[in-house]
Design an enzyme around this catalytic site. Structure first.
Site: not given
Length: 334
Positions: A103, A129, A160, A188, A190
């Protein structure tokens, strides 16, 4: 926060393990607390300072015990926690300091940005935000080892994306196998390229966004800073003013439900101060935590606190209107 806290457990040289405690303030959003348990750690709640709404540093000192391994500071509603003092406490007791800066992008103390005082800091780019990529955020850290753990954890826990020589797991000479070698229990997390494209444009505008928020804050402090019937958040360092908190006192204490209805009927949207006293939520029965101490300040804002929004356009007229509406409500109590 999820990636940051998980990486703390697995980065090379980590001093924290499953079952260790992390000190957290009782007032924050759910995503401060859940990752602590999801990474295998135990929540240790402390009360807040009623003026700043951030964790009370004296209570942090008292909460430290043999199982404590980290302090999770939250910079609430744009306002920096007492990060210099928390950094000193962490150093004194050989603890990690991490920051939930979701915040408070752009806030600072002594010209140092929040999110950079400890091992790592998490920042949110959710659409309400300071800057927006619709969802997602970032983690900042000076630790190469933590960064490498994060790179693995954010993408399935594989190797990777890591350099050949890294602190997580050495790569082989077989590139094909390295693409699908799983070494950490990851997620996950990403970001997608569309979010990055939006974020790059938002970054160019951020300095102006921050400046305009602070202009609105100066007006808020002028208009709301002199009442016996409520108090506002005491600024530490330079807040980035996510929103404007109001804690009811005097004639308004205990009248939040009626006041919120009054403001809603006038077209004024309000929100709780983040999630109020989080320890009062039913989800606590599912969370692993140490014994929750008395939290009188968190209880008080849970009952008497709310906040109104800030933005990067001029809201000074709206602030004047809200103050007048609150005054008219108080007059109606007489």
């Amino acid at each position: 926060n999820l990636g940051m806290v998980a990486a703390m457990r697995y980065f090379k040289g980590s001093k924290i393990k499953e079952g260790d405690e992390i000190i957290v303030p009782a007032v924050s959003w759910s995503t401060t607390y859940y990752p602590v348990n999801q990474a295998g750690f135990v929540l240790n709640f402390v009360d807040i300072d009623p003026e700043t709404l951030n964790m009370d540093i004296n209570l942090v000192r008292k909460a430290i015990n043999g199982k404590t391994r980290a302090i999770f500071a939250v910079n609430l509603l744009g306002n920096p926690a007492h990060l210099l003092e928390l950094r000193a406490i962490a150093d004194e007791h050989n603890l990690y300091l991490i920051e939930d800066n979701c915040e408070s992008l752009g806030a600072r103390i002594s010209n140092k940005r929040t999110g950079s005082f400890g091992l790592a800091g998490a920042h949110s780019f959710y659409f309400s935000h300071h800057i927006c990529t619709m969802e997602g955020g970032m983690v900042t850290t000076d630790s190469k080892e933590l960064m490498e753990a994060l790179i693995s954890i954010r993408a399935h826990g594989w190797t990777r994306g890591l350099e050949k020589d890294n602190s997580v797991y050495p790569k082989s000479e077989n590139e094909w196998e390295d693409l699908f070698r799983f070494v950490l229990p990851g997620y996950n997390l990403r970001p997608i390229e569309l979010s990055a494209a939006i974020g790059r444009v938002q970054l160019k505008k951020f300095s102006n966004f921050l400046s305009e928020r602070r202009k609105n804050a100066a007006k808020f402090q002028e208009v709301f800073g002199n009442s016996l019937d409520f108090r506002i958040q005491q600024e530490v360092g330079e807040s980035s003013w996510f929103g404007f908190s109001i804690v009811l006192t005097g004639k308004l204490e205990g009248k939040r439900t009626e006041l919120i209805k009054f403001l809603t009927d006038k077209g004024i949207a309000t929100r709780p101060i983040v999630a109020g006293n989080f320890a009062k939520n039913p989800v606590m029965k599912h969370l692993i935590h140490s014994q929750v101490p008395p939290l009188p300040n968190s209880d008080f804002i849970d009952t008497n606190g709310f906040f109104i929004g800030n933005h990067h356009f001029d809201v000074s007229a709206d602030l004047l209107n809200i103050r007048k509406l609150i005054e008219s409500f108080v007059e109606g109590l007489n």
